[in-house]
Design an enzyme around this catalytic site. Structure first.
Site, PDB file in Angstrom:
ATOM      1  CD  GLU A  72      -3.338  -1.035   1.424  1.00  0.00           C
ATOM      2  OE1 GLU A  72      -3.733   0.106   1.686  1.00  0.00           O
ATOM      3  OE2 GLU A  72      -4.049  -2.040   1.507  1.00  0.00           O
TER       4      GLU A  72
HETATM    5  N1  COS Z   1      -5.931  12.148  -3.942  1.00  0.00           N
HETATM    6  C1  COS Z   1      -6.425  12.794  -5.029  1.00  0.00           C
HETATM    7  N2  COS Z   1      -5.665  13.115  -6.104  1.00  0.00           N
HETATM    8  C2  COS Z   1      -4.377  12.754  -6.070  1.00  0.00           C
HETATM    9  C3  COS Z   1      -3.800  12.091  -4.982  1.00  0.00           C
HETATM   10  C4  COS Z   1      -4.631  11.798  -3.882  1.00  0.00           C
HETATM   11  N3  COS Z   1      -4.162  11.172  -2.806  1.00  0.00           N
HETATM   12  N4  COS Z   1      -2.497  11.866  -5.226  1.00  0.00           N
HETATM   13  C5  COS Z   1      -2.254  12.384  -6.451  1.00  0.00           C
HETATM   14  N5  COS Z   1      -3.401  12.921  -6.963  1.00  0.00           N
HETATM   15  C6  COS Z   1      -3.561  13.609  -8.233  1.00  0.00           C
HETATM   16  C7  COS Z   1      -2.707  14.879  -8.257  1.00  0.00           C
HETATM   17  O1  COS Z   1      -3.401  15.976  -7.723  1.00  0.00           O
HETATM   18  C8  COS Z   1      -2.418  15.031  -9.730  1.00  0.00           C
HETATM   19  O2  COS Z   1      -3.513  15.639 -10.369  1.00  0.00           O
HETATM   20  P1  COS Z   1      -3.334  17.102 -11.074  1.00  0.00           P
HETATM   21  O3  COS Z   1      -2.295  16.884 -12.131  1.00  0.00           O
HETATM   22  O4  COS Z   1      -4.686  17.400 -11.601  1.00  0.00           O
HETATM   23  O5  COS Z   1      -2.871  18.033  -9.999  1.00  0.00           O
HETATM   24  C9  COS Z   1      -2.349  13.596 -10.234  1.00  0.00           C
HETATM   25  O6  COS Z   1      -3.056  12.788  -9.292  1.00  0.00           O
HETATM   26  C10 COS Z   1      -0.932  13.105 -10.363  1.00  0.00           C
HETATM   27  O7  COS Z   1      -0.338  13.255  -9.084  1.00  0.00           O
HETATM   28  P2  COS Z   1       1.226  13.273  -8.847  1.00  0.00           P
HETATM   29  O8  COS Z   1       1.870  14.176  -9.870  1.00  0.00           O
HETATM   30  O9  COS Z   1       1.453  13.567  -7.431  1.00  0.00           O
HETATM   31  O10 COS Z   1       1.605  11.767  -9.196  1.00  0.00           O
HETATM   32  P3  COS Z   1       2.955  11.014  -9.054  1.00  0.00           P
HETATM   33  O11 COS Z   1       3.157  10.207 -10.281  1.00  0.00           O
HETATM   34  O12 COS Z   1       4.048  11.965  -8.644  1.00  0.00           O
HETATM   35  O13 COS Z   1       2.661   9.964  -7.884  1.00  0.00           O
HETATM   36  C11 COS Z   1       2.564   9.128  -5.640  1.00  0.00           C
HETATM   37  C12 COS Z   1       2.315  10.298  -6.596  1.00  0.00           C
HETATM   38  C13 COS Z   1       4.026   8.800  -5.528  1.00  0.00           C
HETATM   39  C14 COS Z   1       2.035   9.603  -4.290  1.00  0.00           C
HETATM   40  C15 COS Z   1       1.782   7.866  -6.136  1.00  0.00           C
HETATM   41  O14 COS Z   1       2.326   7.372  -7.323  1.00  0.00           O
HETATM   42  C16 COS Z   1       1.752   6.759  -5.119  1.00  0.00           C
HETATM   43  O15 COS Z   1       1.008   6.821  -4.158  1.00  0.00           O
HETATM   44  N6  COS Z   1       2.558   5.700  -5.355  1.00  0.00           N
HETATM   45  C17 COS Z   1       2.517   4.509  -4.522  1.00  0.00           C
HETATM   46  C18 COS Z   1       1.492   3.579  -5.055  1.00  0.00           C
HETATM   47  C19 COS Z   1       1.094   2.553  -4.074  1.00  0.00           C
HETATM   48  O16 COS Z   1       0.745   2.831  -2.941  1.00  0.00           O
HETATM   49  N7  COS Z   1       1.107   1.307  -4.526  1.00  0.00           N
HETATM   50  C20 COS Z   1       0.671   0.229  -3.734  1.00  0.00           C
HETATM   51  C21 COS Z   1      -0.322  -0.527  -4.546  1.00  0.00           C
HETATM   52  S1  COS Z   1      -1.612  -1.216  -3.652  1.00  0.00           S
HETATM   53  S2  COS Z   1      -0.784  -2.599  -2.530  1.00  0.00           S
END
Ligand code: COS
Length: 378
Positions: free
Chosen positions: A360
């Site tokens: 996660e």
């Molecule tokens: N809630 C709502 N919107 C979100 C969000 C959230 N928690 N996180 C990101 N977004 C939105 C952003 O606002 C952005 O939209 P806008 O371009 O309109 O502003 C878009 O999504 C892209 O966000 P961002 O540029 O932050 O994306 P990244 O590629 O940098 O990724 C992380 C962000 C690293 C936080 C994300 O890829 C992540 O959580 N990775 C881990 C995945 C994970 O937990 N995997 C486990 C799988 S399940 S076991």
């Protein structure tokens, strides 16, 4: 501790009895073989543990978050693999509750309430932390989509009745080209790969999930095209708090095992628990356990109250996961050579604890979420 109402207390007593009598000892052999214990999980599902978070309006129990947390902690205390199976089944419903249609939510709820499981298929070989880097594609073909690709490390991948699948509907648009679909077991072109031979949570089912020209109707789309990434991020914001509770269950078991051992193991003519060196270790383990529990519960209660919770969920998951590994190491230290032996339960607790720093979202990703939240854009 949890402050539970009468219904919560009754449910907790029932789950505790089940875990003591039918999970704790039995899971040891499945931990060795790595086999998913169908009988134990089926019994847990009969008790409704696979559908704990189904809202009341869709036929669920409508439990409050405190009760939900207490029940999950009890499961994890007995076996973190059982916790993983049950929480992942509930996780798979979240994208539907966030962005799905009524009929999609009802269908998934019904499958869970009938004893089934769900699987959340976001991760791919090149899209773990970098979740937006999905290579799976969904191409429109008349009124259908044709999905091709491969997911990996999918909890419940080989046993699920429904799957939440992310795929690129428009690669050019990056994260805004990712969409999510609801796919049922038995759909032609859907298959599960071999079970992963894991270090810990060996009693949970983890597989690749493969899509080969899998045709799904347009009605399988969850929300609008291009909203899949945000739906998944919002899902994980919710479920990460619960991972803190899973880690807490492991920590509580470590404390329980270490306390019991400290009272009966004699060295230098007295139980080791009489030595302040051990007492202070136990106290530090307890501080970490109770703090993890309260932080995770706090994040869940913020959700319940409709208040912002993204940062708090990430803190809960990160702190609890890191502390679970430390507390499990301390439990092994207190049990000494016996702690290192497979005859005693604490080495399994360490192997199980490690996953809470990984799944996660790794704890590095949680720190990204937390720092972004406090620093904003600058
Ligand atoms: N809630 C709502 N919107 C979100 C969000 C959230 N928690 N996180 C990101 N977004 C939105 C952003 O606002 C952005 O939209 P806008 O371009 O309109 O502003 C878009 O999504 C892209 O966000 P961002 O540029 O932050 O994306 P990244 O590629 O940098 O990724 C992380 C962000 C690293 C936080 C994300 O890829 C992540 O959580 N990775 C881990 C995945 C994970 O937990 N995997 C486990 C799988 S399940 S076991």
């Amino acid at each position: 501790m949890y402050i539970l109402d009468d219904e919560g207390k009754d449910l907790l007593a029932t789950v505790k009895e089940f875990c003591e009598k039918e999970v704790k000892e039995q899971c040891k052999e499945y931990d060795v073989s790595g086999e998913w214990p169908k009988d134990i999980n089926d019994k847990a599902s009969e008790m409704g543990l696979n559908a704990l978070e189904v809202p009341e309006e869709y036929g669920g129990l409508g439990l409050n978050k405190t009760t939900i947390a207490a029940l999950y902690e009890e499961m994890s205390k007995a076996d973190a693999g059982l916790f993983t199976t049950m929480s992942a089944a509930n996780l798979a419903m979240k994208p539907l509750l966030i962005a799905g249609r009524e009929d999609q939510i009802q269908r998934a709820a019904t499958l869970l309430l009938e004893g089934g499981y769900g699987a959340f298929c976001l991760t791919e070989p090149m899209a773990g932390s970098d979740a937006s880097n999905n290579k799976t594609t969904a191409v429109k073909d008349g009124d259908d989509y044709i999905i091709n690709g491969r997911k990996c490390f999918i909890t419940n991948g080989g046993i699920a009745d429904f799957y939440i699948v992310t795929a690129m509907t428009d690669k050019e648009k990056g994260v805004k080209g990712m969409s999510a679909f609801l796919v049922e077991k038995g759909t032609p072109g859907l298959s599960a790969g071999n079970e992963e031979n894991k270090m810990g949570i060996r009693t949970s089912n983890t597989t690749d999930v493969v899509f080969e020209d899998m045709r799904v109707p347009a009605s399988a789309l969850i929300g609008e095209e291009g909203t899949g990434f945000v739906t998944c991020m919002e899902t994980l914001d919710i479920t990460r708090a619960l991972m803190g509770i899973g880690a807490t269950g492991i920590m509580q078991r470590c404390v329980d095992e270490a306390v019991a051992y400290s009272k009966q193991r004699i060295t230098f003519g007295q139980p080791i628990g009489k030595f302040q060196a051990i007492q202070f270790m136990l106290a530090d383990m307890e501080i970490k356990t109770e703090t993890a529990r309260q932080m995770s519960l706090h994040a869940m209660q913020l959700q319940e109250m409709g208040l912002p919770y993204s940062k708090e969920s990430a803190i809960a998951k990160c702190y609890s996961g890191d502390m679970a590994v430390q507390v499990a190491l301390d439990a092994i230290q207190i049990l000494g050579g016996y702690g290192y032996s497979r005859e005693y339960p604490v080495e399994k607790l360490l192997r199980d604890a490690k996953i809470f720093q990984l799944y996660e979202g790794t704890n590095q990703i949680q720190r990204m979420v937390i720092s972004r939240s406090i620093m904003g854009k600058f």
